[in-house]
Design a protein around this motif. Structure first.
Motif, PDB file in Angstrom:
ATOM      1  N   ALA A 191       0.841  -1.198   0.000  1.00  0.00           N
ATOM      2  CA  ALA A 191       0.000   0.000   0.000  1.00  0.00           C
ATOM      3  C   ALA A 191       0.875   1.247   0.000  1.00  0.00           C
ATOM      4  O   ALA A 191       0.616   2.203  -0.709  1.00  0.00           O
ATOM      5  N   ARG A 192       1.934   1.217   0.789  1.00  0.00           N
ATOM      6  CA  ARG A 192       2.821   2.380   0.846  1.00  0.00           C
ATOM      7  C   ARG A 192       3.521   2.598  -0.482  1.00  0.00           C
ATOM      8  O   ARG A 192       3.667   3.716  -0.952  1.00  0.00           O
ATOM      9  N   LEU A 193       3.961   1.505  -1.088  1.00  0.00           N
ATOM     10  CA  LEU A 193       4.622   1.628  -2.386  1.00  0.00           C
ATOM     11  C   LEU A 193       3.665   2.192  -3.423  1.00  0.00           C
ATOM     12  O   LEU A 193       4.031   3.029  -4.230  1.00  0.00           O
ATOM     13  N   ASP A 194       2.427   1.726  -3.392  1.00  0.00           N
ATOM     14  CA  ASP A 194       1.413   2.249  -4.313  1.00  0.00           C
ATOM     15  C   ASP A 194       1.256   3.748  -4.134  1.00  0.00           C
ATOM     16  O   ASP A 194       1.184   4.487  -5.092  1.00  0.00           O
ATOM     17  N   MET A 195       1.208   4.181  -2.862  1.00  0.00           N
ATOM     18  CA  MET A 195       1.058   5.606  -2.589  1.00  0.00           C
ATOM     19  C   MET A 195       2.217   6.390  -3.174  1.00  0.00           C
ATOM     20  O   MET A 195       2.054   7.426  -3.767  1.00  0.00           O
TER      21      MET A 195
END
Length: 124
Positions: free
Chosen positions: A13-17
């Motif tokens: 999720a953080r990488l997507d952000m």
């Protein structure tokens, strides 16, 4: 185990952000010109040969919309009165609706180089 799965999900999720944020920044910088102006939109309110009419219209707009910048451009033999610095066409269209309450002139959205400084929080 479930714990490991959870960690992976959070990391993704953080990488997507981050990816989304970078994409947003790239999208914004792609609209900057070399002299620091930004490709966006304004509303053209008037196109006239009369300098007086142009500056009267500008004064009226400044009075009604003190938060929006107003511009008079001279492209011989016409004076064009434009207002606003909009990044998105939809914002310009919304302002056009507001503007129509105050003026009988039919304003229309034009592409223009605008004064705009991308704010960090737009990429959150």
């Amino acid at each position: 185990s479930h714990a490991a799965d959870t960690i992976i999900v959070h990391k993704d999720a953080r990488l997507d952000m981050l990816t989304q944020r970078q994409a947003a920044i790239n999208k914004v910088t792609s609209r900057m010109t070399s002299n620091g102006l930004f490709k966006g939109y304004r509303l053209q309110v008037l196109n006239t040969r009369s300098r007086d009419d142009a500056f009267k219209t500008k004064a009226l707009l400044l009075e009604k919309f003190p938060n929006e910048k107003t511009y008079v451009l001279y492209q011989s033999p016409y004076f064009k009165v434009r207002i606003g610095n909009f990044v998105n066409r939809s914002d310009a269209e919304n302002f056009k609706k507001e503007l129509s309450l105050y003026t009988t002139q039919s304003a229309y959205v034009v592409e223009d180089l605008i004064e705009y400084i991308p704010k960090a929080d737009e990429f959150q």
